[in-house]
Scaffold this active site. Structure first.
Site, PDB file in Angstrom:
ATOM      1  N   SER A 231       1.758  -8.025  -2.396  1.00 30.82           N
ATOM      2  CA  SER A 231       0.218  -8.303  -1.737  1.00 30.82           C
ATOM      3  C   SER A 231      -0.128  -9.773  -1.806  1.00 30.82           C
ATOM      4  O   SER A 231       0.475 -10.670  -1.444  1.00 30.82           O
ATOM      5  CB  SER A 231      -0.587  -7.273  -2.470  1.00 30.82           C
ATOM      6  OG  SER A 231      -1.849  -7.278  -1.816  1.00 30.82           O
ATOM      7  N   ASP A 328       1.557  -1.845   7.481  1.00 31.09           N
ATOM      8  CA  ASP A 328       1.072  -1.956   6.030  1.00 31.09           C
ATOM      9  C   ASP A 328      -0.365  -1.340   5.933  1.00 31.09           C
ATOM     10  O   ASP A 328      -1.132  -1.753   6.795  1.00 31.09           O
ATOM     11  CB  ASP A 328       1.085  -3.544   5.857  1.00 31.09           C
ATOM     12  CG  ASP A 328       0.496  -3.830   4.407  1.00 31.09           C
ATOM     13  OD1 ASP A 328       1.526  -4.235   3.644  1.00 31.09           O
ATOM     14  OD2 ASP A 328      -0.709  -3.771   4.176  1.00 31.09           O
ATOM     15  N   HIS A 395       1.976  -0.348   0.988  1.00 32.36           N
ATOM     16  CA  HIS A 395       1.617  -1.382   0.509  1.00 32.36           C
ATOM     17  C   HIS A 395       2.240  -1.723  -1.078  1.00 32.36           C
ATOM     18  O   HIS A 395       1.705  -1.279  -1.666  1.00 32.36           O
ATOM     19  CB  HIS A 395       0.100  -1.497   0.437  1.00 32.36           C
ATOM     20  CG  HIS A 395      -0.265  -3.101   0.141  1.00 32.36           C
ATOM     21  ND1 HIS A 395      -0.333  -3.925   1.380  1.00 32.36           N
ATOM     22  CD2 HIS A 395      -0.883  -3.487  -0.708  1.00 32.36           C
ATOM     23  CE1 HIS A 395      -0.839  -5.118   0.685  1.00 32.36           C
ATOM     24  NE2 HIS A 395      -1.030  -4.991  -0.406  1.00 32.36           N
TER      25      HIS A 395
END
Length: 487
Positions: A231, A328, A395
């Site tokens: 991330s 995502d 994610h």
């Protein structure tokens, strides 16, 4: 009829199945599986009445045996969880390398062994950003902005696991998790003062301090290095990939991996570009421009655009791997369909459950996938580049064991994420895999975010109930139901 040594399809898939009491059930607990031989297809037979004591003993034996196997499996799962203590970087504060609240930076290191003793995996922690004084002040009072408020022990799983069965290529490397507390993907170098209160945006100095500390602990003699992150941590790899290679000189093989960090410069469904405004204010507030790729800045009209991976990637010289979902969920929820673009909440159900998306919403989401693939065309022809772009709603997939490397992990062309990344790093074969469009992939683990940062349970590296344990619970509940019919 020959006895079968495999589970019926319905049980193997985790579905709940009830057989009539006239079916014979034989439990092979020592092997941890059920061997069910149905007699229902045969001519009906009259069941012999069991003495009450024998029935009770048999039922209890079934339940105890099932519970024993379940507890043993659960214990194995707990033992598989590697926990690693925190290391505070001594003296970092004297160089100005501090978190938002002024606390010192930290990392977690699990030492390598054997053939991996001179190999290092550095993993940036993720966790969103802050782009103004108010949001950064709020963040400074949480674990996202202060090492004082962080858990002092971290679970290492997935790409950080030390189990060769769960992390075949990197299990015996020195594995490091760099804690994230600056709110700017380790890029800023400024501070904000308001009276007596101070916010420190020192992500670049934190990176420098941690690397300096690790160099003294063996990183300077590394043979292999993989810089990765998830991330906001995946985004940080784009800022520090080349500089790390320069610090380690030519004797070290350095490669970089971004997991869910390929954030797109993308307009939302209403035509606005809220992510541009967000990143622009972040770069300005945190003084990140001075640390962004200089070649990228020379080729763009606005320096803050080099905060987007798609613009900086062409100027990175170190081999790169992009691991990302084409759908995502952070980008879906916060960039492509942010709350401001959906005031009536027409996307609410679709966001929480992809299966609830309408045909038109799925068609719209294909635009997110198209933008992702278009941005990645620039590296498709590069021999040293790799990618795994699947069609799951997820994610971060490298730190969660179920998605990194497990019996039912997501796959593209029969290859799991860990296998493709290993093939890329060690140059064992083709390492560019792009999935077909949703909903074609039946191997997906769709992980929906549960907090405002858009970070799913995948970040923690484990689930409350893993697929294996949940399936065992169903099987042993079935044993209990069958056993109770004899009482």
């Amino acid at each position: 009829m020959a006895a079968s040594t495999s589970l019926p399809p319905s049980l193997a898939s985790g579905e709940f199945l009830l057989l009539p009491a006239s079916c014979l059930v034989r439990c092979s607990c020592a092997l941890g599986f059920l061997d069910l031989v149905p007699r229902c297809a045969m001519a009906p037979r009259r069941r012999r009445a069991w003495p009450a004591s024998a029935a009770i003993v048999t039922a209890v034996a079934f339940v105890v045996a099932a519970a024993f196997v379940f507890v043993a499996e659960a214990a194995d799962m707990v033992q598989e969880r590697l926990t690693v203590g925190m290391t505070i970087v001594a003296g970092a504060a004297s160089t100005g390398a501090v978190c938002l609240d002024g606390s010192p930076p930290a990392y977690h290191l699990h030492r390598g062994s054997g053939g991996g003793a001179r190999s290092w995996l550095l993993q940036f922690e993720g966790g969103g950003w802050c782009n103004d004084a108010r949001s950064c002040a709020d963040r400074a009072g949480t674990r996202r902005g202060s090492t004082r408020l962080m858990a002092k022990v971290e679970v290492f799983s997935g790409i950080l696991s030390n189990n060769p069965a769960m992390n075949p290529d990197f299990y015996n490397w020195n594995r490091v998790k760099l804690r994230y507390c600056d709110g700017g993907s380790f890029s800023g170098d400024s501070e904000y003062r308001n009276g007596s209160s101070v916010l420190y945006f020192r992500g670049q100095r934190i990176w420098d301090a941690i690397i300096t500390d690790l160099l003294q602990k063996g990183l300077a003699k590394a043979k292999n290095v993989l810089l990765s992150g998830c991330s906001a941590g995946g985004l940080a790899t784009f800022f520090h990939c080349d500089s790390l290679k320069e610090r380690l000189k030519g004797a070290t093989t350095v490669k970089c991996l971004s997991d869910a960090g390929f954030f797109l410069d993308l307009s939302d469904i209403s035509g606005n570009s809220s992510i541009r405004q967000f990143f622009s204010s972040l770069v300005s507030l945190q003084g990140a421009q001075q640390n962004l790729n200089k070649d990228c800045q020379n080729s763009t009209h606005d320096p803050y655009l080099c905060f987007f991976p798609q613009y900086v990637l062409p100027d990175i010289r170190t081999p790169y791997f992009i691991l990302n979902s084409a759908y995502d969920v952070y980008q879906f929820h916060h960039i492509f369909v942010p709350p401001s673009s959906d005031p009536r909440g027409q996307w609410s159900r679709c966001k929480m459950d992809p299966g609830a998306c309408s045909t038109s919403q799925i068609a719209t989401l294909q635009g997110l996938r198209s933008a992702m693939l278009t941005s990645l065309r620039q590296i498709e022809g590069e021999l040293e580049a790799g990618m795994f772009i699947n069609s799951c709603f997820a994610h971060c997939q490298s730190e969660l064991q179920d998605t990194w490397f497990a019996p039912d992990s997501p796959m593209i062309h029969d290859k799991k994420i860990a296998e493709v990344i290993g093939d890329w790093y060690f140059e064992r074969g083709a390492a560019k895999e792009i999935d077909c469009a949703y909903p074609c992939d039946s191997t997906c683990h769709n992980l929906i975010p549960s907090d405002q940062d858009g970070i799913s349970g995948a970040q923690s590296g484990y689930r409350l109930c893993s697929i294996r344990i949940c399936r065992l619970m169903i099987i042993y509940m079935y044993i209990l139901l069958i056993a109770l019919q004899f009482i």
